[in-house]
Design a protein around this motif. Structure first.
Motif, short mmCIF file in Angstrom:
data_model
loop_
_atom_site.label_atom_id
_atom_site.label_comp_id
_atom_site.label_asym_id
_atom_site.label_seq_id
_atom_site.Cartn_x
_atom_site.Cartn_y
_atom_site.Cartn_z
N SER A 198 0.87 -1.50 -0.48
CA SER A 198 -0.04 0.03 -0.39
C SER A 198 0.68 0.92 -0.11
O SER A 198 0.93 2.05 -0.56
CB SER A 198 -1.19 -0.05 1.55
OG SER A 198 -2.19 -1.04 0.95
N ALA A 199 2.16 1.42 0.73
CA ALA A 199 2.56 2.41 1.24
C ALA A 199 3.23 2.43 -0.99
O ALA A 199 4.08 3.76 -1.01
CB ALA A 199 4.27 2.03 1.92
N THR A 200 3.91 1.22 -1.35
CA THR A 200 4.51 1.49 -2.75
C THR A 200 3.57 2.07 -3.09
O THR A 200 3.77 3.10 -4.37
CB THR A 200 4.62 -0.16 -3.11
OG1 THR A 200 5.76 -0.58 -2.03
CG2 THR A 200 5.71 0.14 -4.46
N VAL A 201 1.95 2.35 -3.52
CA VAL A 201 1.17 2.57 -4.57
C VAL A 201 1.00 3.40 -3.69
O VAL A 201 1.01 4.61 -4.67
CB VAL A 201 -0.27 2.04 -4.07
CG1 VAL A 201 -1.49 2.72 -5.18
CG2 VAL A 201 -0.01 0.05 -4.72
N PHE A 242 9.39 0.58 -16.12
CA PHE A 242 11.06 0.85 -16.17
C PHE A 242 11.91 1.11 -14.67
O PHE A 242 12.38 0.32 -14.15
CB PHE A 242 11.70 1.37 -17.21
CG PHE A 242 12.80 1.69 -17.61
CD1 PHE A 242 13.21 0.10 -17.82
CD2 PHE A 242 13.97 2.30 -17.20
CE1 PHE A 242 15.41 -0.12 -17.75
CE2 PHE A 242 15.20 1.83 -16.54
CZ PHE A 242 16.13 1.46 -17.21
N THR A 243 10.72 1.75 -14.25
CA THR A 243 11.51 2.50 -12.89
C THR A 243 11.14 1.16 -11.82
O THR A 243 11.96 0.87 -11.07
CB THR A 243 10.73 3.43 -12.81
OG1 THR A 243 11.19 4.40 -13.36
CG2 THR A 243 11.49 4.07 -11.21
N VAL A 299 9.47 -9.97 -6.29
CA VAL A 299 9.78 -8.42 -8.16
C VAL A 299 8.94 -8.46 -8.87
O VAL A 299 8.86 -7.21 -8.69
CB VAL A 299 11.15 -8.94 -8.34
CG1 VAL A 299 11.50 -8.31 -8.97
CG2 VAL A 299 12.36 -8.94 -6.79
N VAL A 300 8.21 -9.13 -9.85
CA VAL A 300 7.64 -9.07 -10.40
C VAL A 300 6.24 -8.31 -10.42
O VAL A 300 5.92 -7.33 -10.93
CB VAL A 300 6.73 -10.33 -10.90
CG1 VAL A 300 6.52 -10.38 -12.34
CG2 VAL A 300 8.11 -10.81 -12.24
N VAL A 301 5.58 -8.41 -8.59
CA VAL A 301 4.61 -7.81 -7.63
C VAL A 301 4.61 -6.89 -8.06
O VAL A 301 3.73 -5.53 -8.72
CB VAL A 301 4.19 -8.52 -7.55
CG1 VAL A 301 2.32 -8.20 -6.68
CG2 VAL A 301 2.98 -10.29 -7.80
N ILE A 302 5.70 -6.37 -7.75
CA ILE A 302 5.53 -4.81 -7.59
C ILE A 302 5.95 -3.90 -8.95
O ILE A 302 5.64 -3.31 -8.45
CB ILE A 302 7.22 -4.69 -6.47
CG1 ILE A 302 6.75 -5.52 -4.73
CG2 ILE A 302 7.69 -3.48 -7.13
CD1 ILE A 302 7.64 -4.85 -3.53
N GLY A 303 6.58 -4.51 -9.23
CA GLY A 303 7.34 -3.48 -10.77
C GLY A 303 5.65 -3.64 -11.55
O GLY A 303 5.75 -2.34 -12.16
N ALA A 304 4.72 -4.68 -11.83
CA ALA A 304 3.80 -4.78 -12.24
C ALA A 304 2.88 -3.72 -11.53
O ALA A 304 1.68 -3.03 -11.99
CB ALA A 304 3.22 -6.06 -12.73
N LEU A 305 2.87 -3.70 -10.23
CA LEU A 305 1.77 -3.32 -9.23
C LEU A 305 2.56 -1.22 -9.76
O LEU A 305 2.18 -0.60 -10.17
CB LEU A 305 2.20 -2.87 -8.20
CG LEU A 305 1.28 -2.65 -6.68
CD1 LEU A 305 -0.35 -2.61 -7.26
CD2 LEU A 305 1.23 -2.82 -6.10
#
Length: 328
Positions: A198-201, A242-243, A299-305
């Motif tokens: 949630s904090a990342t979003v 990418f980021t 890693v994949v989930v956070i990049g896609a999110l």
């Protein structure tokens, strides 16, 4: 002799200058590739990913260790015989072991002899003491068939009838506590992961709005001249994907390095007090293939999110822009 006048050259004989091809003009991206906000966002995503992966790995370690404890405890039961007046301890131990071995579901029994009992008490009482002078309980270890355990209630009654000072502990209380602890740990870990995501979003939302505010005039012009919202949102989504992947990869690699370092430390400190205590609590700090696969999925989930959040933020911004234009 007559002069012959040469004919004028034809028009096609003149070489016309060929215009040089104009080099295509490079268009500046809507979202700058390098800026302070972008680098800061990479660092924030890397930190969030690192903490998320460490939390996931810790939950995996505790869950696996609790499972090992549960399996080990469920394989054995313990008969404890306390010293009492008029009791022959050796006969009582043999009697209790014989009664337990007669039940279906018991693979075998083992009496903990005097030497083994002394070794168990040495950390507290030191060496060289006489166990016969102390009221120390003696133990019988009962090995259980996990697939078909015995009737512990009937066994407890039979042993207590033959040896009044004997008690049977099937370790059910410890197993229930371990299961409850494992479930609680998993629940807390999932809650922490949810908070971090949630904090990342929210971080990506603010970063996206900041990037749009810095390029707001360009976005508005593109939007009003006919650029579709999906095109503009795609530019942001690709940049933030990418980021996000770059930051998430850095955080995932750092988390894997931490687990590898702890595993190496555990292997180098085996048979030492601190190593034994750490191994008893967390095993050998190896999260296994499932743990490393989970880190990769994180890693994949956070990049896609990150990409999805940026896309949704841009679409919402453009929708509000259209609504405000319509009101005017």
């Amino acid at each position: 002799m007559t002069d012959v006048q040469a004919a004028p050259p034809a028009e096609e004989d003149f070489e016309r200058p060929v215009p040089a091809e104009r080099a295509p003009r490079k268009t500046a991206p809507i979202v700058p590739a390098q800026n302070i906000a972008g680098r800061a966002l990479v660092v924030v995503i890397a930190i969030m990913t690192f903490l998320s992966c460490v939390t996931f790995g810790a939950v995996t370690l505790v869950r696996d260790t609790a499972s090992v404890w549960e399996n080990q405890i469920s394989r054995e039961a313990t008969i404890q015989i306390k010293p009492a007046d008029g009791i022959d301890m050796e006969i009582a131990l043999a009697t209790a072991a014989g009664i337990a071995s007669e039940f279906d579901g018991v693979k075998g029994t083992r009496i903990v002899d005097r030497a083994a009992t002394v070794r168990l008490l040495e950390p507290w009482l030191g060496s060289g003491f006489d166990i016969g002078q102390l009221p120390v309980p003696r133990l019988v270890i009962v090995t259980i068939n996990e697939d078909s355990p015995p009737d512990f209630a009937a066994m407890r009654t039979a042993i207590a009838t033959a040896v009044p000072s004997a008690t049977l502990d099937d370790h059910r209380t410890w197993v229930d506590r371990l299961v409850a602890m494992a479930h609680t740990t998993v629940t807390i870990g999932i809650a922490v992961l949810a908070l971090m995501l949630s904090a990342t979003v929210m971080t990506v939302v603010f970063a996206t709005r900041g990037a749009m505010a810095g390029n707001g005039h360009i976005i508005e012009v593109l939007h009003f001249v006919g650029a579709e919202a999906s095109f503009i949102a795609r530019q942001f989504r690709n940049r933030f994907l990418f980021t996000g992947m770059k930051g998430a990869a850095a955080g995932g690699v750092a988390a894997i390095a931490v687990f590898v370092a702890f595993s190496w430390w555990s292997s180098r400190n085996m048979a030492t007090p601190q190593g034994d205590q750490a191994a008893a609590l967390f095993g050998n700090f190896a999260i296994g293939s499932a743990g490393y696969l989970g880190v990769l999925m994180m890693v994949v989930v956070i990049g896609a999110l990150t990409a999805a959040t940026s896309h949704a933020t841009v679409v919402a911004y453009l929708s509000d822009l259209e609504a405000g234009q319509a009101d005017v």
